[in-house]
Design an enzyme around this catalytic site. Structure first.
Site, PDB file in Angstrom:
ATOM      1  N   LYS A 148       0.826  -1.218   0.000  1.00  0.00           N
ATOM      2  CA  LYS A 148       0.000   0.000   0.000  1.00  0.00           C
ATOM      3  C   LYS A 148       0.861   1.270   0.000  1.00  0.00           C
ATOM      4  CE  LYS A 148      -2.555   0.233   3.612  1.00  0.00           C
ATOM      5  NZ  LYS A 148      -1.674   1.018   4.497  1.00  0.00           N
ATOM      6  N   THR A 191       3.960   1.526  -0.921  1.00  0.00           N
ATOM      7  CA  THR A 191       4.703   1.547  -2.177  1.00  0.00           C
ATOM      8  C   THR A 191       3.852   2.118  -3.302  1.00  0.00           C
ATOM      9  OG1 THR A 191       6.003  -0.361  -1.460  1.00  0.00           O
ATOM     10  CG2 THR A 191       5.980   0.114  -3.812  1.00  0.00           C
ATOM     11  N   ARG A 235       2.402   8.453   7.007  1.00  0.00           N
ATOM     12  CA  ARG A 235       2.686   8.371   8.440  1.00  0.00           C
ATOM     13  C   ARG A 235       4.158   8.058   8.681  1.00  0.00           C
ATOM     14  NH1 ARG A 235      -0.595   3.603  10.183  1.00  0.00           N
ATOM     15  NH2 ARG A 235      -0.070   3.003   8.072  1.00  0.00           N
ATOM     16  N   LYS A 271       7.092  -6.538  10.560  1.00  0.00           N
ATOM     17  CA  LYS A 271       6.580  -5.817   9.399  1.00  0.00           C
ATOM     18  C   LYS A 271       7.681  -5.078   8.651  1.00  0.00           C
ATOM     19  CE  LYS A 271       3.016  -2.427   8.152  1.00  0.00           C
ATOM     20  NZ  LYS A 271       3.834  -1.312   7.681  1.00  0.00           N
ATOM     21  N   ALA A 306      -3.366   1.701  12.840  1.00  0.00           N
ATOM     22  CA  ALA A 306      -4.769   1.669  12.430  1.00  0.00           C
ATOM     23  C   ALA A 306      -5.550   0.539  13.075  1.00  0.00           C
ATOM     24  CB  ALA A 306      -4.875   1.553  10.914  1.00  0.00           C
ATOM     25  N   PHE A 335      -3.267  -0.223   7.344  1.00  0.00           N
ATOM     26  CA  PHE A 335      -3.863  -1.559   7.207  1.00  0.00           C
ATOM     27  C   PHE A 335      -4.985  -1.557   6.154  1.00  0.00           C
ATOM     28  CE2 PHE A 335      -2.051  -2.230  11.610  1.00  0.00           C
ATOM     29  CZ  PHE A 335      -1.023  -3.051  11.162  1.00  0.00           C
ATOM     30  N   PHE A 382       3.283  -8.410  -9.157  1.00  0.00           N
ATOM     31  CA  PHE A 382       4.462  -9.181  -8.766  1.00  0.00           C
ATOM     32  C   PHE A 382       4.932  -9.966  -9.987  1.00  0.00           C
ATOM     33  CE2 PHE A 382       3.253  -8.009  -4.615  1.00  0.00           C
ATOM     34  CZ  PHE A 382       4.249  -8.372  -3.710  1.00  0.00           C
ATOM     35  N   TRP A 422       7.077  -0.806  -7.800  1.00  0.00           N
ATOM     36  CA  TRP A 422       8.222  -1.341  -7.058  1.00  0.00           C
ATOM     37  C   TRP A 422       9.387  -1.562  -8.021  1.00  0.00           C
ATOM     38  CZ3 TRP A 422      11.644  -5.366  -6.937  1.00  0.00           C
ATOM     39  CH2 TRP A 422      12.345  -5.562  -5.732  1.00  0.00           C
TER      40      TRP A 422
END
Length: 556
Positions: free
Chosen positions: A71, A73, A94, A105, A273, A301, A381, A409
């Site tokens: 998210k 990214t 954030r 994470k 979140a 999230f 991906f 990415w």
């Protein structure tokens, strides 16, 4: 392919003064933290308040899985792509918490060629905002215990103190502690506990305050305990809101950094979140809106947590709703929601993708219910097959939602151009007609039931006796009209982290309510959700190091 940290370290950063110039900011508008980080001063924030708002794009996602969604990214890549299309764009994110950075994470600065920089600084100590919030929180705890030690003029019942200490780490051993041991001179013994810093009400207040005076007013309203007569005790009763605001006077100013492509990014505030409201600060988002034509921001999230709180808690404070919502999904994660184990995700599996689509489908319906146009971003991906991409696109189109792939990415801004063009077109052609999912005057029970049944898809809510008693007490105090901030697992639409996809016919248990009157909402703790996370068996910290020349390794 280089790792994220290797990519970030290969970039020649531009002086932050050059990044600021893109937004019309001069050097005297900045407070520099070295060459590549700066805070925006209050005089400039006040000066641009009358500027017209830019367009606001909210990026959210499906429920997270170990497969990854990307998210942040996509948020960064979309901002870079919009800039590449000639649209003056600012990103609002954030700040990462050291808890997940050192835990499982990892960081929160994006990945690949869609990152905010300097990555190491942002993921570690940055401009000291987290430390200031931790210090303010614990200063209040110390002042509270000192008040009790020095005679307890306010008549605080030490069994009914609800203010906890915090640390910005995952430390399960601190969840329940006893303080004040060692004799009369060491304080009054009592049970206590620690939350993680990003769950502190002071973090929420910093992210919702609009200026110093508003910050002080919110701090003053924090409920810290109850008296023996069961009346609430606030920071204002202790008369320490000024001291706390003083500790936070620099932390409240938005931080300006840059992406790999030189897009300006405000990285400020970091509430979780799943246990807080999970949004970039109002001050940072508002300032970005006044300086850019487009602002891309994210909520933590999945859309059931971060986006719901953005729309029902942040928007009324920001006074600006999103013009479009982007929901990020990966084929890998959807297959996991469809029952595939992580080890088999590289194999094509159309049936599992179809089954897992139920999770994305529910999030699409939820976001559309707020009256805002929705775009689905398929974060690609290398293991995605053409058949899987075609199937997911067809499922989205059958639901009547626009879908676009993104490969930011791997390809950075170029990989996000199609998504950027689509989002910009949606904003130009479709009108947002925002409305909250519950009326301001609804009771706490009504608001909780609305979130559970409409957003989560549950059938019922079970309230513990403690929560029932609290709802009656909060009604007596007039707190029942505040919004609700649900503290729930991020892994499922339900309060059971193992219930993937889009579960139905489930009951959400509310075990306790916590008043966050200064922040302006009531936290509803569901099931066994923790406000102090623990570390995994193999924390990310085990792979981290620093070389003799000061170069960081192992961050991601």
């Amino acid at each position: 392919m280089k790792t994220d940290i290797e990519i970030s370290q290969s970039i020649d950063l531009k002086p932050i003064k050059e990044i600021a110039e893109k937004l019309g900011l001069k050097e005297n508008d900045l407070e520099l933290y070295g060459n590549y980080k700066a805070k925006i001063n209050f005089s400039k924030i006040q000066e641009v308040e009358t500027n017209q708002n830019g367009h606001l794009i909210l990026v959210t996602s499906i429920n997270p899985t170990p497969a990854g969604e990307g998210k942040s990214t996509v948020t960064i890549g979309l901002g870079d792509a919009l800039n590449a299309l000639g649209k003056k764009t600012v990103i609002a994110l954030r700040e990462p918490s050291l808890g997940p950075v050192m835990g499982i994470k990892g960081g929160a600065t994006g990945g690949g060629y869609a990152q905010v920089l300097p990555m190491e600084d942002i993921n570690l100590h940055f401009t000291g905002d987290m430390h200031a919030i931790t210090t303010a929180n614990n200063a209040l705890a110390a002042l509270l215990d000192n008040h009790i030690q020095q005679g307890n003029e306010l008549g605080i019942d030490t069994r009914r103190i609800i203010w906890k200490r915090v640390v910005d780490l995952n430390d399960r051993a601190l969840r329940h502690v006893v303080v004040g041991l060692g004799g009369p001179m060491q304080g009054v013994p009592r049970e206590d506990g620690f939350d993680i810093t990003v769950a502190s009400e002071i973090m929420a207040i910093l992210c919702l305050a609009t200026d110093i005076e508003n910050l002080k007013a919110r701090l003053s309203n924090i409920v810290i305990a109850y008296t023996y007569e069961k009346t609430p005790v606030t920071v204002g009763d202790l008369k320490v809101e000024g001291a706390l605001a003083l500790i936070l006077k620099e932390a409240i100013k938005p931080n300006l950094v840059q992406t790999i492509y030189g897009t300006p990014a405000f990285v400020h505030g970091g509430p979780f979140a799943n246990i807080a409201h999970g949004c970039n600060s109002v001050l940072a988002t508002k300032t970005a809106l006044k300086l850019g034509d487009y602002v891309v921001t994210e909520a933590g999230f999945g859309a059931d947590l971060g986006a719901e709180k953005f729309l029902d808690i942040k928007v009324p404070n920001l006074k600006k709703a999103p013009d479009a919502i982007v929901i990020v999904a990966t084929i890998r994660a959807l297959k996991m929601h469809g029952g595939v184990q992580k080890a088999q995700l590289n194999e094509e599996n159309i049936p599992a993708l179809k089954a897992g689509y139920s999770n994305l489908k529910k999030h699409i319906e939820n976001m559309q219910s707020y009256g805002i146009p929705v775009v689905v971003a398929i974060n690609e991906f290398v293991t995605d097959t053409k058949a899987e991409i075609a199937e997911l696109s067809a499922l989205c189109e059958a639901q009547g939602v626009i879908v676009e792939t993104a490969s930011v990415w791997e390809h950075g801004a170029e990989g996000g151009k199609a998504l950027a063009e689509t989002v910009a077109k949606v904003i130009e052609e479709e009108d947002a007609n925002y409305h909250s999912i519950y009326p301001i005057g609804a009771s706490l029970e009504e608001k909780i039931r609305t979130i559970v049944t409409k957003i989560y898809g549950g059938s019922d809510v079970s309230f513990s006796q403690k929560a029932i008693n609290q709802m009656k007490t909060f009604e007596d105090y007039g707190w029942d009209r505040l919004p609700v901030c649900m503290a729930k697992t991020q892994y499922s639409l339900s309060d059971n982290p193992k219930a993937l996809g889009a579960p139905t016919d489930f009951t959400v248990t509310i075990r306790e309510l916590v008043p966050k009157v200064g922040a302006g909402f009531i936290v509803a703790l569901t099931s066994d959700v923790m406000t102090m996370p623990g570390l995994p068996k193999q924390p990310a910290a085990l792979n981290m190091d620093v070389l003799a020349d000061g170069t960081a390794v192992g961050l991601f």
